[in-house]
Design a protein around this motif. Structure first.
Motif, PDB file in Angstrom:
ATOM      1  N   VAL A 314       0.855  -1.185   0.000  1.00 43.81           N
ATOM      2  CA  VAL A 314       0.000   0.000   0.000  1.00 43.81           C
ATOM      3  C   VAL A 314       0.891   1.235   0.000  1.00 43.81           C
ATOM      4  O   VAL A 314       1.858   1.309   0.774  1.00 43.81           O
ATOM      5  CB  VAL A 314      -0.929  -0.002   1.234  1.00 43.81           C
ATOM      6  N   PRO A 315       0.648   2.208  -0.873  1.00 41.03           N
ATOM      7  CA  PRO A 315       1.479   3.415  -0.871  1.00 41.03           C
ATOM      8  C   PRO A 315       1.323   4.190   0.425  1.00 41.03           C
ATOM      9  O   PRO A 315       0.243   4.239   1.029  1.00 41.03           O
ATOM     10  CB  PRO A 315       0.954   4.201  -2.075  1.00 41.03           C
ATOM     11  N   LEU A 316       2.407   4.765   0.901  1.00 41.30           N
ATOM     12  CA  LEU A 316       2.432   5.523   2.143  1.00 41.30           C
ATOM     13  C   LEU A 316       1.910   6.927   1.885  1.00 41.30           C
ATOM     14  O   LEU A 316       2.479   7.671   1.089  1.00 41.30           O
ATOM     15  CB  LEU A 316       3.859   5.584   2.688  1.00 41.30           C
ATOM     16  N   ASP A 317       0.821   7.291   2.537  1.00 42.62           N
ATOM     17  CA  ASP A 317       0.191   8.590   2.342  1.00 42.62           C
ATOM     18  C   ASP A 317       0.340   9.390   3.626  1.00 42.62           C
ATOM     19  O   ASP A 317      -0.341   9.122   4.629  1.00 42.62           O
ATOM     20  CB  ASP A 317      -1.282   8.404   1.963  1.00 42.62           C
ATOM     21  N   LEU A 318       1.237  10.339   3.664  1.00 39.34           N
ATOM     22  CA  LEU A 318       1.504  11.156   4.847  1.00 39.34           C
ATOM     23  C   LEU A 318       1.163  12.598   4.562  1.00 39.34           C
ATOM     24  O   LEU A 318       1.288  13.056   3.424  1.00 39.34           O
ATOM     25  CB  LEU A 318       2.973  11.049   5.252  1.00 39.34           C
ATOM     26  N   PRO A 319       0.727  13.334   5.575  1.00 42.12           N
ATOM     27  CA  PRO A 319       0.486  14.772   5.351  1.00 42.12           C
ATOM     28  C   PRO A 319       1.796  15.507   5.089  1.00 42.12           C
ATOM     29  O   PRO A 319       2.880  15.048   5.461  1.00 42.12           O
ATOM     30  CB  PRO A 319      -0.181  15.218   6.650  1.00 42.12           C
ATOM     31  N   ILE A 320       1.693  16.665   4.474  1.00 34.64           N
ATOM     32  CA  ILE A 320       2.867  17.450   4.115  1.00 34.64           C
ATOM     33  C   ILE A 320       3.573  17.915   5.387  1.00 34.64           C
ATOM     34  O   ILE A 320       2.935  18.406   6.328  1.00 34.64           O
ATOM     35  CB  ILE A 320       2.465  18.641   3.240  1.00 34.64           C
ATOM     36  N   GLY A 321       4.885  17.761   5.462  1.00 32.47           N
ATOM     37  CA  GLY A 321       5.669  18.186   6.609  1.00 32.47           C
ATOM     38  C   GLY A 321       5.903  17.104   7.632  1.00 32.47           C
ATOM     39  O   GLY A 321       6.553  17.337   8.661  1.00 32.47           O
ATOM     40  N   THR A 322       5.398  15.888   7.425  1.00 32.73           N
ATOM     41  CA  THR A 322       5.556  14.775   8.361  1.00 32.73           C
ATOM     42  C   THR A 322       6.713  13.898   7.911  1.00 32.73           C
ATOM     43  O   THR A 322       6.805  13.540   6.721  1.00 32.73           O
ATOM     44  CB  THR A 322       4.266  13.954   8.446  1.00 32.73           C
ATOM     45  N   LEU A 323       7.599  13.541   8.830  1.00 35.21           N
ATOM     46  CA  LEU A 323       8.723  12.657   8.576  1.00 35.21           C
ATOM     47  C   LEU A 323       8.390  11.250   9.020  1.00 35.21           C
ATOM     48  O   LEU A 323       7.779  11.042  10.078  1.00 35.21           O
ATOM     49  CB  LEU A 323       9.979  13.148   9.294  1.00 35.21           C
ATOM     50  N   PHE A 324       8.822  10.266   8.293  1.00 34.49           N
ATOM     51  CA  PHE A 324       8.534   8.871   8.589  1.00 34.49           C
ATOM     52  C   PHE A 324       9.839   8.172   8.918  1.00 34.49           C
ATOM     53  O   PHE A 324      10.780   8.151   8.104  1.00 34.49           O
ATOM     54  CB  PHE A 324       7.854   8.222   7.382  1.00 34.49           C
TER      55      PHE A 324
END
Length: 364
Positions: A314-324
């Motif tokens: 599943v593609p990783l969908d993160l909000p803008i400005g969030t580091l994983f």
């Protein structure tokens, strides 16, 4: 101006510039009748000239004796120097005397002799030592000449315009009926002069803008339609080839020149021709990114159709400005350590090192 049929001509001229010009006042205006140079000489081919001047065979200029220059310098002639060569003993099929026009290359021939290119000897039907009349004339500046190659080998030349532009620099005048000879890439090409404008008989081509037209060469066959079934487009192109006029050979030459120029332009280096890619996620993406994304989506759909049971990441969908930094570690069932084991392990690991001092303390 007077054409080649009017030997005794008169005109108003201004001072000009050119080779072998006698001294006279600048912008002087002569209104009297011009004195004309005319004399008989023995004609010989350039191959019999004492110097190595074989290249002059591919031009339209002759060698004259120094005495001709002395006599011309005392006359009021028009420059550049143009001469009519005439054979009084031979006549053409129309009943006129054989004649052609030329310029002068050097005044270095022996007295009583003139040296002509071989094609002039053939045009005037002269044999070595035959008498030829040399007459000074003035011709109109040419605007158009129509040439007919005498062999289909002329079509093998890639750039006809450049070849003719370089070859015609050796000529001063062109006469209707001449069979001139040019040289290119160690090969001789014969061209027949069919038409000249504005004068219908001969023109001056020194320092003038000259348009060149071509007639189909001797032995040239127009392309015809091929028999057999084909598409409607091929049939229409075949009909177009059938309805082409006889002057389409000139169009073929121009098409070959345009194709050669287009090929040379495609091989030339062209900087900054790639597509740009943006790092930020903007609304407008380059076409290359969109095409790549669409192709990737198509490939994913195909892979899903082929193997629907396989789980795809599943593609990783993160909000803008969030580091994983990775997912939280989840241990396997049954491998979780107890609290007592964790405390014992921590106590055993503490203070396991040994101390060292550089100098022992003294006891008091």
């Amino acid at each position: 101006y007077a054409d080649d049929s009017d030997d005794d001509f008169a005109m108003d001229i201004g001072g000009g510039f050119g080779g072998f010009m006698p001294p006279r006042p600048l912008h002087a205006r002569y209104t009297g009748r011009q004195r004309q140079f005319t004399k008989f000489y023995s004609a010989y081919p350039i191959a019999a000239y004492q110097g190595n001047k074989m290249d002059a065979n591919y031009g339209g200029k002759i060698f004259m004796p120094p005495s001709a220059l002395d006599e011309i310098s005392q006359l009021e002639v028009v420059y550049p120097l143009l001469f009519k060569l005439q054979n009084d003993e031979e006549e053409s099929s129309s009943g006129t005397k054989l004649r052609t026009h030329c310029g002068v290359l050097e005044f270095t021939a022996e007295e009583g002799r003139v040296y002509l290119p071989q094609w002039m000897m053939d045009t005037l039907r002269l044999s070595p030592g035959s008498a030829v009349e040399v007459i000074n004339v003035a011709l109109l500046h040419g605007s158009l000449v129509k040439l007919q190659p005498q062999s289909v080998d002329f079509l093998d030349i890639s750039d006809h315009r450049a070849v003719l532009e370089n070859a015609l620099r050796r000529f001063s005048a062109l006469t209707v009926g001449d069979m001139i000879t040019i040289e290119y890439n160690n090969h001789e090409y014969k061209l027949n002069v069919l038409e000249t404008q504005p004068s219908p008989s001969a023109i001056n081509i020194v320092e003038t803008d000259l348009s060149v037209d071509f007639a189909p060469p001797i032995g040239y066959v127009e392309p015809t339609a091929q028999s057999g079934t084909g598409s409607q487009a091929s049939n229409s192109s075949s009909m177009a080839n059938i309805n082409q006029p006889a002057s389409s050979m000139a169009k073929d030459i121009r098409q070959k020149e345009d194709a050669a120029k287009g090929e040379a332009a495609s091989l030339r280096f062209q900087a900054f021709r790639g597509a740009g890619v943006r790092l930020s996620s903007g609304a407008d993406k380059p076409s290359s990114v969109r095409s790549y994304a669409s192709s990737s989506a198509d490939n994913n759909e195909q892979s899903q159709d082929i193997s629907p049971d396989d789980e795809t990441p599943v593609p990783l969908d993160l909000p803008i400005g969030t580091l994983f930094f990775g997912y939280k570690l989840i241990p396997l069932p049954g491998s979780e350590p107890t609290d007592a084991d964790a405390n014992d392990a921590n106590e055993e690991d503490k203070f396991q090192g040994e101390g060292r001092v550089l100098r022992q303390r003294r006891k008091r």
